[in-house]
Motif scaffolding. Sequence first.
Motif, PDB file in Angstrom:
ATOM      1  N   LEU A  11       0.646  -1.431   0.201  1.00 35.66           N
ATOM      2  CA  LEU A  11      -0.021  -0.068  -0.083  1.00 35.66           C
ATOM      3  C   LEU A  11       0.747   1.047  -0.066  1.00 35.66           C
ATOM      4  O   LEU A  11       1.542   1.764   1.053  1.00 35.66           O
ATOM      5  N   LEU A  34       0.354  -0.215  -4.565  1.00 33.07           N
ATOM      6  CA  LEU A  34      -1.102   0.806  -4.996  1.00 33.07           C
ATOM      7  C   LEU A  34      -0.748   1.831  -4.336  1.00 33.07           C
ATOM      8  O   LEU A  34      -0.176   2.380  -3.379  1.00 33.07           O
ATOM      9  N   ASP A  35      -1.541   2.854  -5.366  1.00 28.21           N
ATOM     10  CA  ASP A  35      -1.240   4.591  -5.473  1.00 28.21           C
ATOM     11  C   ASP A  35      -2.372   5.079  -5.504  1.00 28.21           C
ATOM     12  O   ASP A  35      -2.735   4.369  -7.001  1.00 28.21           O
ATOM     13  N   PHE A  54      -5.684   4.321  -1.341  1.00 30.68           N
ATOM     14  CA  PHE A  54      -4.853   3.412  -0.481  1.00 30.68           C
ATOM     15  C   PHE A  54      -6.153   3.657   1.334  1.00 30.68           C
ATOM     16  O   PHE A  54      -6.030   3.067   1.929  1.00 30.68           O
ATOM     17  N   VAL A  60      -8.958  -0.850  -1.467  1.00 32.64           N
ATOM     18  CA  VAL A  60      -7.719  -2.082  -0.696  1.00 32.64           C
ATOM     19  C   VAL A  60      -8.568  -3.028  -0.174  1.00 32.64           C
ATOM     20  O   VAL A  60      -7.728  -4.472  -1.011  1.00 32.64           O
ATOM     21  N   ILE A  70       0.017  -8.784   2.962  1.00 35.02           N
ATOM     22  CA  ILE A  70       0.542  -7.388   2.314  1.00 35.02           C
ATOM     23  C   ILE A  70       0.955  -5.854   3.991  1.00 35.02           C
ATOM     24  O   ILE A  70       0.819  -6.630   5.063  1.00 35.02           O
ATOM     25  N   ILE A  72       3.026  -1.891   4.407  1.00 39.40           N
ATOM     26  CA  ILE A  72       2.708  -0.296   3.548  1.00 39.40           C
ATOM     27  C   ILE A  72       4.310   0.049   3.179  1.00 39.40           C
ATOM     28  O   ILE A  72       5.329  -0.619   3.890  1.00 39.40           O
ATOM     29  N   VAL A  77      -3.436   5.045   6.143  1.00 41.18           N
ATOM     30  CA  VAL A  77      -4.376   3.203   5.085  1.00 41.18           C
ATOM     31  C   VAL A  77      -5.743   2.707   5.595  1.00 41.18           C
ATOM     32  O   VAL A  77      -6.097   3.505   7.135  1.00 41.18           O
ATOM     33  N   LEU A  82      -7.846  -3.809   5.673  1.00 41.20           N
ATOM     34  CA  LEU A  82      -6.892  -4.550   6.311  1.00 41.20           C
ATOM     35  C   LEU A  82      -7.358  -5.737   7.437  1.00 41.20           C
ATOM     36  O   LEU A  82      -6.887  -6.854   7.036  1.00 41.20           O
TER      37      LEU A  82
END
Length: 377
Positions: A11, A34-35, A54, A60, A70, A72, A77, A82
């Motif tokens: 993330l 992911l961004d 995120f 997410v 996963i 970060i 986030v 999560l």
Amino acid sequence: MFSKNFKLGLLGGGQLGRMLLQAAIDLDIHVKALDPDPDAPCAKIAPEFVVGSFLDYDTVYQFGQDCEVITIEIENVNLEALKKLRSEGKKVFPQPEVLEIIQDKRVQKQFYLDNNLPTSDFILTDSVEDISKNLNFLPAFNKLGKGGYDGRGVQKLSSEIDLPLAFTEPSLLEKAIDFDKEIAVIVARNEHGEIKTFPTVECVFHPVYNLVEYLFAPAAVTESIHEEAKQIAIETAEKLGIVGLLAVEMFLTKDGKILINEVAPRTHNSGHHTIRANHTSQFEQHLRAVLGLPLGDTSAHSKAAMVNLLGEDGYTGEAKYVGMNEALAIAGVYPFLYGKKITKPFRKMGHVTVVDENLDSLKEKVNIVKEKLKVIA
């Protein structure tokens, strides 16, 4: 994780993610990032890159479906997504409960107090009115509970005259400390409970923008201070129960006390030099920690410094780097550029690691780099 089917979800796609990807290549780990920014530093080098927020639950949650682990590179986030992914069997490191504490500086400070971890005096505030009732506590730093980073969300209040600068949102007043040095220790912990620390570093902050301008490693402190800082970092990681990397920023007061300022549950600016100066970099160590691998040797094979390469004041636009030839001509100087197209005043565009066995020579090289290498537009 050493199979073609394994996937690590990341993330955040900023410069920390970019350097994590570079470490992941050495271990042939497939990373999906992911961004929200399609031009983020990770975009061109991630094996998979997803454009999306995120902070958004659905984004997410969907992102994590085909990831085994996963992690970060930014703590702000969506935690509920999560938690849901973890309940479905995904490994999430650092854990959502740890991020919950660290996302809110008010909760973070209370955590130190509740766990007998040394930190500066503070007062929780919900409004400017609360702050005005505690003028006798000034001078202090007013810090936003949520959302601040890289100096944003921090305001020094010296007296009643500064009240118009105070935050109206939930925040805290942190007593201004008459410190001698700002130091940091990065500690790693894997899910088996193995812990290792990197040597203490000394950070020098920009006087206006409250972000690290440069650092020296190891810090010029006594062996007993090194050991105490290390133990504080270890105790903080253990009490949080974190799996992953934790950067512990501390004040060394003029009377020799160490106080925790803040922590970051990820790779950190105070560890960039480790790519060149240590046997294991902070980025490789983060991967080892979240993947349950044995932690690497953190010892340094050289004295080092790190200079943040910030956008020059007065320049906004397509980035141009001047002085690169002069910098690269110096032995032991290693620039790392973050791939950001646009520069603006004091934006982090890269960093330069400098290594040298001689401290005086190291400082001389740092001064040359600071003088010669500039980011303009």
